[in-house]
Design an enzyme around this catalytic site. Structure first.
Site, PDB file in Angstrom:
ATOM      1  CG  ASP A  13      -9.023  -4.737 -41.571  1.00  0.00           C
ATOM      2  OD1 ASP A  13      -8.858  -3.069 -40.855  1.00  0.00           O
ATOM      3  OD2 ASP A  13      -9.486  -5.260 -41.174  1.00  0.00           O
ATOM      4  CE  LYS A  63      -9.267  -6.915 -32.748  1.00  0.00           C
ATOM      5  NZ  LYS A  63      -8.949  -6.110 -34.224  1.00  0.00           N
ATOM      6  CG  ASP A  66       1.310  -2.820 -23.039  1.00  0.00           C
ATOM      7  OD1 ASP A  66       1.954  -2.718 -22.075  1.00  0.00           O
ATOM      8  OD2 ASP A  66       1.781  -2.655 -24.398  1.00  0.00           O
ATOM      9  N   GLY A 170     -20.009 -11.665 -43.651  1.00  0.00           N
ATOM     10  CA  GLY A 170     -19.912 -12.090 -44.774  1.00  0.00           C
ATOM     11  C   GLY A 170     -18.470 -12.795 -44.752  1.00  0.00           C
ATOM     12  CD  GLN A 172     -14.094 -13.166 -39.297  1.00  0.00           C
ATOM     13  OE1 GLN A 172     -13.914 -13.439 -38.224  1.00  0.00           O
ATOM     14  NE2 GLN A 172     -13.841 -11.827 -39.432  1.00  0.00           N
ATOM     15  N   GLY A 174     -20.744 -15.560 -40.928  1.00  0.00           N
ATOM     16  CA  GLY A 174     -22.299 -14.920 -40.571  1.00  0.00           C
ATOM     17  C   GLY A 174     -22.947 -13.717 -41.066  1.00  0.00           C
ATOM     18  CB  SER A 177     -30.739 -10.439 -40.355  1.00  0.00           C
ATOM     19  OG  SER A 177     -29.766 -11.234 -41.298  1.00  0.00           O
TER      20      SER A 177
HETATM   21  O1  O7M Z   1     -15.580  -9.095 -42.630  1.00  0.00           O
HETATM   22  P1  O7M Z   1     -13.778  -8.629 -42.643  1.00  0.00           P
HETATM   23  O2  O7M Z   1     -13.479 -10.488 -41.776  1.00  0.00           O
HETATM   24  O3  O7M Z   1     -13.176  -9.097 -43.982  1.00  0.00           O
HETATM   25  O4  O7M Z   1     -13.433  -8.297 -41.290  1.00  0.00           O
HETATM   26  C1  O7M Z   1     -13.494  -8.012 -40.100  1.00  0.00           C
HETATM   27  C2  O7M Z   1     -12.937  -6.995 -39.013  1.00  0.00           C
HETATM   28  O5  O7M Z   1     -13.410  -7.535 -38.075  1.00  0.00           O
HETATM   29  C3  O7M Z   1     -11.816  -7.046 -38.961  1.00  0.00           C
HETATM   30  O6  O7M Z   1     -11.374  -5.533 -39.464  1.00  0.00           O
HETATM   31  C4  O7M Z   1     -11.263  -7.830 -38.272  1.00  0.00           C
HETATM   32  O7  O7M Z   1      -9.766  -6.967 -36.977  1.00  0.00           O
HETATM   33  C5  O7M Z   1     -12.478  -7.344 -36.605  1.00  0.00           C
HETATM   34  N1  O7M Z   1     -12.814  -8.743 -36.149  1.00  0.00           N
HETATM   35  C6  O7M Z   1     -12.549  -9.995 -36.533  1.00  0.00           C
HETATM   36  O8  O7M Z   1     -12.599 -10.122 -37.203  1.00  0.00           O
HETATM   37  N2  O7M Z   1     -12.829 -10.620 -35.229  1.00  0.00           N
HETATM   38  C7  O7M Z   1     -12.841 -10.440 -34.179  1.00  0.00           C
HETATM   39  O9  O7M Z   1     -12.373 -11.109 -32.936  1.00  0.00           O
HETATM   40  C8  O7M Z   1     -12.861  -9.185 -33.227  1.00  0.00           C
HETATM   41  C9  O7M Z   1     -12.718  -7.963 -34.646  1.00  0.00           C
HETATM   42  C10 O7M Z   1     -12.590  -6.873 -34.212  1.00  0.00           C
HETATM   43  O10 O7M Z   1     -12.932  -6.026 -34.850  1.00  0.00           O
HETATM   44  O11 O7M Z   1     -11.877  -6.059 -32.803  1.00  0.00           O
HETATM   45  C11 O7M Z   1     -12.697  -4.863 -32.438  1.00  0.00           C
END
Ligand code: O7M
Length: 220
Positions: A13, A63, A66, A170, A172, A174, A177
């Site tokens: 991202d 995601k 539609d 990480g 978020q 979680g 493992s």
């Molecule tokens: O590790 P992060 O938190 O920087 O990034 C997490 C990635 O997973 C980020 O690209 C989010 O858009 C995606 N994601 C979530 O964090 N939570 C969800 O419930 C779903 C997604 C995802 O990937 O959906 C497919």
């Protein structure tokens, strides 16, 4: 399609092409796939999908949510650019999901339950139905939250041998493992890798944790 080696899917991202390419070059061997979402496509243009697909399987995380015809058009464009799989929402219903399954040859992951706190409001109460629908529709897998491993376990009971990919490790809160122990096949990791000054060593550290976990699971 995806490798099953480190079990890490990088959520790339970032918004700049050069940064995206350099992270993939540096850490690529530690990644089973790269997930590309709107920030990178809007920042670098859709050809970035094709470029990264030359060195890694790419999952296009649009995601998709539609009507069936629009879903089909989006999936066709993503696959034509080189995606190995796409990610769709399930709340749009079984006809919309079927359009994604048909247009991708079954290479769809369906968002069942989201990882952030707001994911408890609408996705959690519906995630079991969405997971069943994903299985019935012939999807490749579902997305389930590493922030709530007990939900991964429950959703695993529903989807059987479908793949579970799990974000929320990480940044978020979680743990990789824990998600795998609960039944995830892959973890999706973004900031913990791409915001590191040394993305390769950040990925290597998580890959080590996962390898140790998988090794212990095999012997126990
Ligand atoms: O590790 P992060 O938190 O920087 O990034 C997490 C990635 O997973 C980020 O690209 C989010 O858009 C995606 N994601 C979530 O964090 N939570 C969800 O419930 C779903 C997604 C995802 O990937 O959906 C497919």
């Amino acid at each position: 399609m995806m490798r099953e080696n480190t079990r890490i899917i990088l959520a790339l991202d970032v918004t700049q092409r050069a940064k995206a390419i350099s992270i993939v070059q540096e850490a690529g061997e530690l990644l089973d796939a790269v997930k590309i979402n709107w920030p990178l496509v809007l920042g670098a243009g859709p050809r970035i999908i094709t470029e990264i697909a030359e060195s890694s399987p790419v999952i296009c995380d649009f995601k998709i949510a539609d009507i069936p015809n629009t879903n089909r058009l989006i999936v066709e464009q993503a696959m034509a650019l080189g995606a190995s799989a796409v990610i769709a929402h399930g709340f749009t219903g079984s006809d919309s999901l079927k359009a994604c399954v048909d247009a991708s040859g079954g290479r769809v992951f369906v968002v069942a339950e989201m990882s952030h706190p707001g994911g408890k409001e609408f996705t959690a109460p519906n995630s079991e139905r969405i997971a069943s629908m994903a299985k019935e529709a012939g999807a490749m897998g579902i997305v389930a939250p590493a922030t709530r491993p007990e939900r991964i376990s429950r959703l695993r009971e529903i989807v059987g041998d479908l793949k579970i990919i799990s974000p929320g490790v990480g940044a978020q809160g979680g743990k990789a493992s824990d998600a795998l122990a609960a039944g995830a096949d892959f973890v999706i990791i973004g900031r913990a890798i791409y915001e590191s000054s040394t993305p390769k060593s950040a990925a290597a550290e998580i890959a080590d944790e996962i390898r140790d976990f998988l090794r212990n699971r095999k012997t126990s």
